[in-house]
Design an enzyme around this catalytic site. Structure first.
Site, PDB file in Angstrom:
ATOM      1  CD  GLU A 185      -2.927  -1.037   2.330  1.00  0.00           C
ATOM      2  OE1 GLU A 185      -2.465  -1.386   3.432  1.00  0.00           O
ATOM      3  OE2 GLU A 185      -4.095  -0.644   2.170  1.00  0.00           O
ATOM      4  CD  GLU A 210      -3.575  -6.048   3.636  1.00  0.00           C
ATOM      5  OE1 GLU A 210      -3.664  -6.750   2.602  1.00  0.00           O
ATOM      6  OE2 GLU A 210      -2.812  -5.067   3.726  1.00  0.00           O
TER       7      GLU A 210
END
Ligand code: NAI
Length: 700
Positions: A127, A147
């Site tokens: 990210e 995730e």
């Protein structure tokens, strides 16, 4: 070239409270020919911590305001860029600065920022990279957003920035699969901008210097999907068996990205990330993550062990699958069976299975040939003389196993471990007749042995280091996590599973129906209920074992006898078309059977067992309390080393739902009062002979 270096202290200029981390700075700041290079140095894997984020924020701010600097490069020291977020931070409020603040600083920095990716760039690391203006990756690097496997969705733009590159459907796949993407594939997808073979730092610096300006992903429009592609992808992931709340949240976040301004969609994503991160499922999955790390650290060979060839004795269900596991891991496997046709049948079945996989496009032809050529069959143990490890998987009979091990000792090179796949037998006793009992170790595979990702390594009283090291090395080579157990009846996995199954059978005797028990436990999250599992594995094996053990049964102990009655009628489960359920020809769908209900009623009446109704919750609590009690006994006896080991075995080997974290996590989550109540109820229902554990060992 001019270079200046200094270590950055955590920034104190952030609007949030001052960073909580003290200690050495882990982001180095250097300026190289007007490009600021921020080197993230947080061994061993460059996880993102508050200190790293703080160092980055400080570095970006310094470079932003330094008129000498024209561009920035973020790079990892050592093998990785940022392997992911440090999950230890995730249990409580996240220490500031949080990742979105760092990314915002990068995006609002007037100068181009390039991420130089190497090794693993996962989760928050990826990210962060997506928050940069470009990504240059070293060949061999992998990127991804795992995730979802930790019960969450990405929380710092992982559902939003890829959207601007991939569109909705492919972003949803990226986020919900958690897949790792090699650098070349990421380049093809547009997730990285350049892949280089070497000199990552120099390449990234020159790329940054060559950038004409900023390219902030969040400001780009979202490319349109093919009509209906996202809806189709969403339907597909949501209807997948075992879809959890994080999948729903991922779908929501991607759709939000299509309809909301970027800032609002990012805020929505962050709220969903936080909600899930603070929830019990994510905590359960983190518990398993840390349990795995602990097991990996503890259970590894103390010296390098090379296994080139393995011997397998017994070409039955397990021997065949164990041999398959070895050949699929690139190891030569020789299978020996007293039944000459059995070893040949293994090779035949394997070839057929691979041919089918080739036909379906799931396996390359060359690989299929290579695998089959690694399998040899023999009728004589002497074929195993040169093996680096031998695993016996003959009948579950102490006499047969002892004779095989003793024969092997005279044939297999001294020191080479002789492993037993016994499910229940006393390994100390099996090894007692050997001149060198240190060679004997338990390698208890779970069925199907070539697929199940965990191996119970049983360390007997006299198991030597070499045998243990080889078992650990073999597990690793086979892609299985080794979990250590000491010797007892059933070791960790089967002992817990038997305690659970016993309570399920007792509940049936007291008025619940098999289908009701199975449904309750499947609703809880088990892949299959205990009666469906019994039918699948075959009731006859356990029946034979029970018959052999009548002598050790404690007097006065309740004995659920319906399974015996089923076997006496030839109802062995799926293989005979009837067991706890009935099965239509060619089908594996369990159908309730009035004959079974009649048998159950008959057994209860003969024993005068009072009948009552059960709620689903009561079924689940009693079955799980039985598991928890047994787990506590095993930990108390030192059969299991760590509570996490028990949870790994159950989730990886027995279909216990991972989102519940395993039985010890479930028990500690219940809390001391409710756990004590559940154990009280279990003790009362279980009757004489029940051994109650001290549950505090589960609450640590
Ligand atoms: P099986 O009955 O399918 O196969 C046993 C094989 O051993 C037969 O092919 C038999 O011919 C061969 N055999 C017997 N005596 C022999 C000897 N002296 N020398 C060479 N071969 C001999 O049994 P299965 O189910 O494969 O179980 C084998 C072992 O694995 C048992 O100890 C069992 O407890 C254990 N195990 C079984 C699991 C399962 O799900 N079936 C799971 C984990 C362990």
């Amino acid at each position: 070239m001019t270079t200046s270096t200094r270590a950055l202290q955590p920034t104190s200029g952030s609007p949030a409270p001052a960073p909580v981390y003290a200690g050495p700075a882990c982001v180095r700041y250097e300026v190289e020919d007007r490009v600021a290079v921020l080197t993230i140095d947080n061994p061993p894997v460059n996880a993102s911590t508050a200190q790293v984020r703080s160092g980055l924020l400080s570095g970006v701010r310094t470079a932003s305001s330094d008129s000498e600097v024209v561009a920035l490069v973020l790079i990892g020291a050592g093998a990785n860029f940022i392997s992911g977020s440090d999950l230890r931070e995730f249990a409580g409020p996240l220490p500031p600065p949080e990742l979105p603040a760092v990314i915002e600083a990068i995006e609002s920095c007037p100068k181009p920022v390039v991420a130089a990716l190497s090794g693993a760039t996962l989760g928050g690391g990826f990210e962060l990279a997506l928050g940069c203006d470009a990504r240059v990756a070293l060949g061999g690097a992998v990127v991804g957003l795992p995730e979802i496997t930790l019960g969450m969705i990405p929380g710092a733009g992982g559902t939003q920035r890829p959207l601007r590159i991939l569109g909705g459907a492919r972003t949803l796949d990226l986020v919900t699969s958690g897949r790792r993407i090699p650098a070349e594939a990421a380049l093809a997808e547009g997730l990285v901008d350049k892949v280089v073979d070497a000199s990552l730092r120099d390449e990234a610096v020159s790329y940054a210097r060559g950038m004409a300006g900023k390219r902030v992903l969040r400001d780009l429009p979202v490319p349109e999907d093919e009509c209906g592609a996202l809806e189709q992808a969403a339907l597909s992931v949501l209807s997948r068996r075992g879809a959890r709340p994080q999948t729903v949240a991922a779908v929501g976040a991607v759709f939000a990205g299509l309809v909301l301004p970027a800032a609002e969609a990012l805020a929505h994503e962050r709220r969903e990330f936080s909600r899930l991160r603070e929830g019990v499922e994510a905590a359960a999955l983190r518990h398993l993550f840390f349990a795995r790390k602990a097991a990996e650290k503890a259970n590894r060979a103390s010296v390098p062990v090379e296994i080139r060839s393995a011997g397998i004795v017994g070409a039955g269900t397990m021997g065949a699958a164990i041999a398959r596991a070895f050949v699929e891991a690139g190891i030569l496997a020789t299978v020996v069976d007293t039944d000459p046709s059995a070893a040949a049948a293994v090779a035949d079945r394997l070839s057929k299975s691979y041919a089918q996989m080739v036909a379906q496009g799931r396996l390359g032809e060359e690989e299929a040939v290579a695998r089959t050529s690694r399998l040899k069959g023999s009728g004589s143990l002497s074929a195993l003389a040169g093996a680096d490890l031998v695993v016996e998987a003959v009948f579950e009979d102490a006499g047969v196993k002892k004779a095989v091990l003793e024969d092997l000792e005279g044939i297999v090179r001294p020191g080479v471990p002789l492993a037993t796949n016994t499910s229940y037998l006393d390994i100390d006793e099996l090894a007692a007749g050997l001149d060198d009992p240190t060679r004997v170790v338990g390698m208890h595979f779970f069925s199907p042995a070539h697929r199940t990702p965990v191996l119970e390594v049983v360390r007997a009283a006299r198991t030597g280091q070499q045998a243990l090291d080889t078992a650990f090395a073999a597990a690793r080579t086979l892609g299985k996590l080794p979990v250590v157990a000491r010797v007892c009846d059933g070791f960790i996995g089967n002992r817990i599973f038997n305690a659970y199954r016993r309570q399920c059978e007792l509940m049936v005797e007291e008025g619940a129906l098999p289908q009701q028990v199975d449904a309750a436990l499947e609703d809880f999250g088990f892949a299959m209920g205990p009666f469906a599992v019994a039918d699948m594995s075959g009731l006859d094996v356990a029946w034979r074992m029970r018959k052999a053990r009548t002598v050790v049964r404690r007097t006065g102990e309740r004995y659920p006898d319906v399974a015996d009655a089923l076997c006496e009628l030839g109802r062995f489960g799926q293989k005979s078309g009837r067991g706890w359920y009935r099965y239509q020809e060619g089908s594996r769908v369990p159908l309730p059977d009035p004959e079974v209900e009649a048998l159950i009623k008959h057994s209860a009446a003969a024993k005068k067992t009072p009948q009552r109704t059960f709620s689903g919750q009561e079924i689940v609590e009693r079955a799980l309390a039985a598991m928890a009690n047994e787990a506590a006994l095993l930990l108390g006896e030192g059969i299991a080393e760590r509570a996490g080991d028990v949870d790994l075995l159950l989730t990886l080997g027995y279909g216990f739902p991972a989102h519940e974290g395993g039985i010890t996590f479930w028990a500690s989550n219940l809390g001391p009062v409710r756990l004590a109540e559940a154990l009280d109820a279990l003790e009362e229902a279980a009757g004489p002979g029940f051994r109650r554990a001290d549950p505090t060992i589960l609450l640590a």
